[in-house]
Motif scaffolding. Sequence first.
Motif, PDB file in Angstrom:
ATOM      1  N   GLY A   1       0.814  -1.216   0.000  1.00  0.00           N
ATOM      2  CA  GLY A   1       0.000   0.000   0.000  1.00  0.00           C
ATOM      3  C   GLY A   1       0.842   1.257   0.000  1.00  0.00           C
ATOM      4  O   GLY A   1       0.565   2.219  -0.726  1.00  0.00           O
ATOM      5  N   ALA A   2       1.877   1.270   0.814  1.00  0.00           N
ATOM      6  CA  ALA A   2       2.756   2.439   0.862  1.00  0.00           C
ATOM      7  C   ALA A   2       3.518   2.608  -0.449  1.00  0.00           C
ATOM      8  O   ALA A   2       3.679   3.729  -0.936  1.00  0.00           O
ATOM      9  CB  ALA A   2       3.733   2.320   2.023  1.00  0.00           C
ATOM     10  N   ARG A   3       3.957   1.515  -1.020  1.00  0.00           N
ATOM     11  CA  ARG A   3       4.678   1.610  -2.302  1.00  0.00           C
ATOM     12  C   ARG A   3       3.783   2.161  -3.402  1.00  0.00           C
ATOM     13  O   ARG A   3       4.221   2.989  -4.201  1.00  0.00           O
ATOM     14  CB  ARG A   3       5.203   0.228  -2.719  1.00  0.00           C
ATOM     15  N   ARG A   4       2.539   1.673  -3.448  1.00  0.00           N
ATOM     16  CA  ARG A   4       1.619   2.164  -4.481  1.00  0.00           C
ATOM     17  C   ARG A   4       1.380   3.664  -4.330  1.00  0.00           C
ATOM     18  O   ARG A   4       1.350   4.396  -5.317  1.00  0.00           O
ATOM     19  CB  ARG A   4       0.295   1.403  -4.427  1.00  0.00           C
ATOM     20  N   LEU A   5       1.218   4.115  -3.096  1.00  0.00           N
ATOM     21  CA  LEU A   5       0.998   5.547  -2.882  1.00  0.00           C
ATOM     22  C   LEU A   5       2.258   6.342  -3.207  1.00  0.00           C
ATOM     23  O   LEU A   5       2.178   7.413  -3.816  1.00  0.00           O
ATOM     24  CB  LEU A   5       0.559   5.815  -1.438  1.00  0.00           C
TER      25      LEU A   5
END
Length: 184
Positions: free
Chosen positions: A143-147
């Motif tokens: 999730g953090a990588r996608r954001l």
Amino acid sequence: MTATLIWILVVLVVLVAIGLYLSWTAGRLDRLHARIDAARAALDAQLLRRASVAQELATSGVLDPAASIVLYEAAHAARQAEEEQREVAESDLSQALRAVFADVQQLEAVREAPGGEAAAHELTETVLRVPMARRFHNDAVGGARRLREHRKVRWFRLAGHAPFPMAFEMDDEPPAVLMDRSRS
């Protein structure tokens, strides 16, 4: 004069809206990083618990000497591994657990020993919790990588100086004997 004031107000409202959106995105990214930290702490706790239970079983004298040595060395290496080598050491412990408990007789020997039923249950629980903890951690990282891949995050440097989150990749497949026992 009034048209100029209206345009100034419109531009100010748009700038405030953009600022609020960027602030909300930075806060979201910060919460994701906090979630990663919490998930990593939970994963570390489960890995430490698994290594401790494996070490305890290895030194209990219930297993045959060769299995005890293999399990103890893998558990010790997993507990002492530096961060760069942690994934490999934990994978080695998973493989050692599968090798030691490939035969049902090893698990039965543990269960028959005094306090063995509780030890077998604890081993089963810890071995099954590690994949869940790793999945929660890796989901938070994803999730953090996608954001962080969005342009607005990169352009406005909303991630600050936080390191790029890395997934924890390891072999966490539990021994089949423990999987069968947990379902019955």
